[in-house]
Design a protein around this motif. Structure first.
Motif, short mmCIF file in Angstrom:
data_model
loop_
_atom_site.label_atom_id
_atom_site.label_comp_id
_atom_site.label_asym_id
_atom_site.label_seq_id
_atom_site.Cartn_x
_atom_site.Cartn_y
_atom_site.Cartn_z
N PRO A 54 0.82 -1.22 0.00
CA PRO A 54 0.00 0.00 0.00
C PRO A 54 0.85 1.27 0.00
N LEU A 55 2.00 1.24 0.67
CA LEU A 55 2.89 2.40 0.65
C LEU A 55 3.41 2.63 -0.77
N ALA A 56 3.82 1.57 -1.43
CA ALA A 56 4.31 1.69 -2.80
C ALA A 56 3.21 2.19 -3.73
N ALA A 57 1.99 1.68 -3.54
CA ALA A 57 0.87 2.12 -4.37
C ALA A 57 0.59 3.61 -4.17
N MET A 58 0.65 4.06 -2.93
CA MET A 58 0.41 5.48 -2.67
C MET A 58 1.54 6.32 -3.28
N CYS A 59 2.77 5.83 -3.19
CA CYS A 59 3.88 6.55 -3.81
C CYS A 59 3.67 6.67 -5.32
N ARG A 60 3.27 5.58 -5.95
CA ARG A 60 3.01 5.61 -7.39
C ARG A 60 1.87 6.57 -7.72
N ASN A 61 0.81 6.52 -6.96
CA ASN A 61 -0.36 7.35 -7.23
C ASN A 61 -0.12 8.84 -6.99
N ARG A 62 0.83 9.14 -6.11
CA ARG A 62 1.08 10.54 -5.77
C ARG A 62 2.43 11.04 -6.27
N ILE A 63 3.06 10.28 -7.14
CA ILE A 63 4.42 10.57 -7.58
C ILE A 63 4.55 11.98 -8.17
N THR A 64 3.53 12.46 -8.84
CA THR A 64 3.61 13.79 -9.45
C THR A 64 3.56 14.91 -8.40
N ALA A 65 3.16 14.59 -7.18
CA ALA A 65 3.11 15.58 -6.11
C ALA A 65 4.45 15.69 -5.37
N PHE A 66 5.36 14.76 -5.62
CA PHE A 66 6.64 14.78 -4.92
C PHE A 66 7.59 15.80 -5.53
N GLU A 67 8.36 16.44 -4.67
CA GLU A 67 9.47 17.25 -5.14
C GLU A 67 10.56 16.29 -5.61
N ALA A 68 11.57 16.82 -6.27
CA ALA A 68 12.66 15.98 -6.78
C ALA A 68 13.28 15.14 -5.68
N GLN A 69 13.52 15.74 -4.52
CA GLN A 69 14.12 14.99 -3.42
C GLN A 69 13.20 13.88 -2.95
N GLY A 70 11.91 14.11 -2.96
CA GLY A 70 10.96 13.07 -2.58
C GLY A 70 11.00 11.89 -3.54
N ILE A 71 11.11 12.18 -4.83
CA ILE A 71 11.22 11.11 -5.83
C ILE A 71 12.48 10.28 -5.55
N ALA A 72 13.59 10.96 -5.31
CA ALA A 72 14.84 10.27 -5.01
C ALA A 72 14.73 9.45 -3.73
N ASN A 73 14.07 10.01 -2.72
CA ASN A 73 13.92 9.30 -1.44
C ASN A 73 13.08 8.03 -1.59
N VAL A 74 12.03 8.12 -2.39
CA VAL A 74 11.18 6.95 -2.62
C VAL A 74 11.96 5.86 -3.35
N ALA A 75 12.67 6.25 -4.39
CA ALA A 75 13.47 5.28 -5.15
C ALA A 75 14.50 4.61 -4.24
N TRP A 76 15.20 5.39 -3.47
CA TRP A 76 16.24 4.86 -2.57
C TRP A 76 15.63 3.95 -1.51
N GLN A 106 24.19 17.41 -5.92
CA GLN A 106 24.59 16.97 -4.58
C GLN A 106 23.51 16.09 -3.95
N ASN A 107 22.25 16.44 -4.15
CA ASN A 107 21.18 15.61 -3.60
C ASN A 107 21.19 14.21 -4.22
N MET A 108 21.45 14.14 -5.51
CA MET A 108 21.52 12.83 -6.16
C MET A 108 22.71 12.03 -5.64
N ALA A 109 23.81 12.70 -5.40
CA ALA A 109 24.99 12.01 -4.87
C ALA A 109 24.72 11.48 -3.47
N ASN A 110 23.96 12.22 -2.69
CA ASN A 110 23.63 11.79 -1.33
C ASN A 110 22.70 10.60 -1.32
N THR A 111 21.91 10.44 -2.37
CA THR A 111 20.96 9.35 -2.44
C THR A 111 21.67 8.10 -2.84
#
Length: 111
Positions: A54-76, A106-111
């Motif tokens: 369910p967490l993954a499904a919510m991430c997929r459904n709301r992916i367009t609402a994430f900032e770039a760092q949020g997208i990276a955090n979800v992937a990581w 730098q944010n991508m390197a940190n991820t």
């Protein structure tokens, strides 16, 4: 919820329970942080936890609402727990391409 998710005392179990109970009311940032924190502390032992779906499904459904760092955090976070599902990572990849200009090196390197 942000403080509960980010608390030092938070565990993957407590974070996933909080999400199971209240996740439908989480902000986009809280959803992304939940995925990141589970990955940070949970690692692969949580990949078969039923609460990840369910967490993954919510991430997929709301992916367009994430900032770039949020997208990276979800992937990581999901990669860290070895929850590698095409439907999730396809959505992450699409969102990352659409927001490529928002990612900081730098944010991508940190991820």
């Amino acid at each position: 919820w942000g403080k509960q998710i980010a608390a030092r005392s938070a565990t993957p179990e407590s974070i996933l329970t909080l999400f199971a109970n209240d996740g439908r009311r989480f902000s986009a940032r809280n959803v992304a942080t939940t995925a990141h924190r589970v990955g940070k502390f949970g690692e692969h032992r949580f990949r078969s936890d039923r609460r990840l779906e369910p967490l993954a499904a919510m991430c997929r459904n709301r992916i367009t609402a994430f900032e770039a760092q949020g997208i990276a955090n979800v992937a990581w976070g999901f990669a860290k727990v070895e929850f590698i599902e095409q439907w999730l990572f396809g959505a992450i990849a699409g969102a990352a391409v659409n927001r490529i200009g928002d990612f900081e090196p730098q944010n991508m390197a940190n991820t």
